[in-house]
Scaffold this motif. Structure first.
Motif, PDB file in Angstrom:
ATOM      1  N   VAL A 262      -3.507   3.093  -1.491  1.00 39.06           N
ATOM      2  CA  VAL A 262      -2.226   3.539  -0.764  1.00 39.06           C
ATOM      3  C   VAL A 262      -2.593   4.730  -0.003  1.00 39.06           C
ATOM      4  N   LEU A 273      -2.395   0.395   3.564  1.00 39.97           N
ATOM      5  CA  LEU A 273      -3.144  -0.153   2.558  1.00 39.97           C
ATOM      6  C   LEU A 273      -4.306   0.083   2.964  1.00 39.97           C
ATOM      7  N   ALA A 300       4.688  -0.046  -0.310  1.00 35.07           N
ATOM      8  CA  ALA A 300       3.681   1.069  -0.864  1.00 35.07           C
ATOM      9  C   ALA A 300       4.200   1.100  -2.397  1.00 35.07           C
ATOM     10  N   ILE A 303       3.089  -1.497  -4.822  1.00 37.96           N
ATOM     11  CA  ILE A 303       1.541  -1.402  -5.063  1.00 37.96           C
ATOM     12  C   ILE A 303       1.309  -0.246  -6.055  1.00 37.96           C
TER      13      ILE A 303
END
Length: 347
Positions: A262, A273, A300, A303
């Motif tokens: 990220v 990403l 984001a 993740i």
């Protein structure tokens, strides 16, 4: 209309020729404006890349279509509009209205219904706002304003909606003069812990605390991992440097190393990403494959939450034990179009 454009560069005392761009510029996406009555009968036209060029003397911004886009190639960029003194007053409504008058719809954060204006400005002096989109399973308040902020000219994501179709969101006003602080940098934090007395105390207490990272909010947990100079890649939108916030190394079915990471731009705050596959160990061609995707701030953080739950996530030694995380990432990316896709061979 062409008489309204600046045809002479006062800084270099030379003419502005086709293909010339200013030192500061942003890339944005434009979609043809379609009447509501004919929208049902006409096929959707693809969005095209455009650039916003910023001139200092006299202050102005120019929006132009790039030389390639929409299935056609132009001999030179096509200028669409010019706005004098763009940073005086509300920039986004002016650019949006001018683009609509020229037959285009600007598709970026500032024209999205999820974008909630803030009083803060980014390093380029552009307006910023908080991205209000979040998945149904996420808490809308789990991200601080600093992590969800996006420049008005940041690139659109897959959740972009016109303001008329998006749900009504709250307006955040944090006072005149609000600034968006930078994300902490791991290199600076490690230096502080090593060389200052208070830093050593915080480091000692942190080592003896179980689950301490979980007790912190996202604003304390997220930090840049790429040091003071950020990364070597430039932002797809504003050309500033992007910084790495977290990485996860997994194994492909062939045994190659695949890294999901990220990234966040330090200038316009756009999240990306990166999907990197390293085939060097298995092939003689030193082949690598790389894709970049645009992320909403909430995506984001989702993740990064997956990465946080993996011990030594970026280390490839245990990548063969992370099939579940790889499957989650592939499901997340399914159906998304990358901003960039490159296949490289070292020799």
């Amino acid at each position: 209309m062409s008489d309204d454009f600046q045809l002479f560069n006062l800084g270099t005392m030379s003419g502005v020729f086709p293909g010339t761009r200013t030192m500061v510029y942003q890339r944005v996406r434009l979609a043809p404006e379609v009447d509501a009555g004919s929208a049902q009968s006409q096929p959707a036209q693809p969005a095209q890349w455009a650039r916003i060029l910023w001139y200092a003397d006299p202050p102005a911004c120019v929006l132009e279509l790039e030389m390639r886009g929409g299935g056609e190639t132009r001999e030179s960029p096509q200028a669409l509009l010019r706005i004098p003194d763009p940073l005086q007053g509300d920039l986004m409504p002016r650019v949006e209205a001018a683009a609509a008058a020229a037959g285009w719809r600007l598709r970026n954060c500032g024209t999205c219904g999820h974008w909630q204006p803030l009083t803060a400005r980014n390093p380029d002096g552009l307006p910023t706002g908080r991205c209000g989109w979040h998945a149904a399973s996420q808490d809308d308040q789990e991200a601080s304003v600093g992590l969800s902020v996006q420049s008005g000219l940041a690139l659109e994501c897959v959740h972009w909606q016109s303001k008329g179709n998006a749900p009504q969101a709250a307006t955040y006003d944090h006072g005149t003069g609000m600034t968006v602080g930078p994300i902490r940098r791991r290199a600076e934090l490690e230096s502080d812990e090593r060389w200052t007395f208070m830093g050593q105390i915080r480091r000692f207490l942190g080592r003896g605390r179980s689950g301490g990272a979980r007790a912190e909010g996202w604003a304390e947990k997220v930090m840049e991992r790429s040091g003071v100079g950020a990364g070597t890649e430039s932002c797809f939108a504003c050309q500033a440097r992007i910084a790495n916030l977290g990485a996860l190394a997994v194994a492909t079915p062939e045994g190659d190393k695949q890294t999901f990471s990220v990234w966040r731009c330090r200038n316009c705050y756009t999240y990306y990403l990166n999907d990197w596959i390293d085939r060097w160990e298995r092939t003689d061609s030193l082949e690598t494959e790389e894709r970049y995707y645009r992320l909403a701030p909430a995506e984001a953080l989702a993740i990064l939450a997956v990465i946080e739950n993996v011990v030594d996530a970026e280390h490839p030694a245990r990548r063969h034990e992370r099939d579940a995380q790889r499957s989650w990432m592939l499901a997340f990316m399914e159906g998304r179009q990358p901003l960039s896709h490159q296949l490289r061979q070292g020799r």
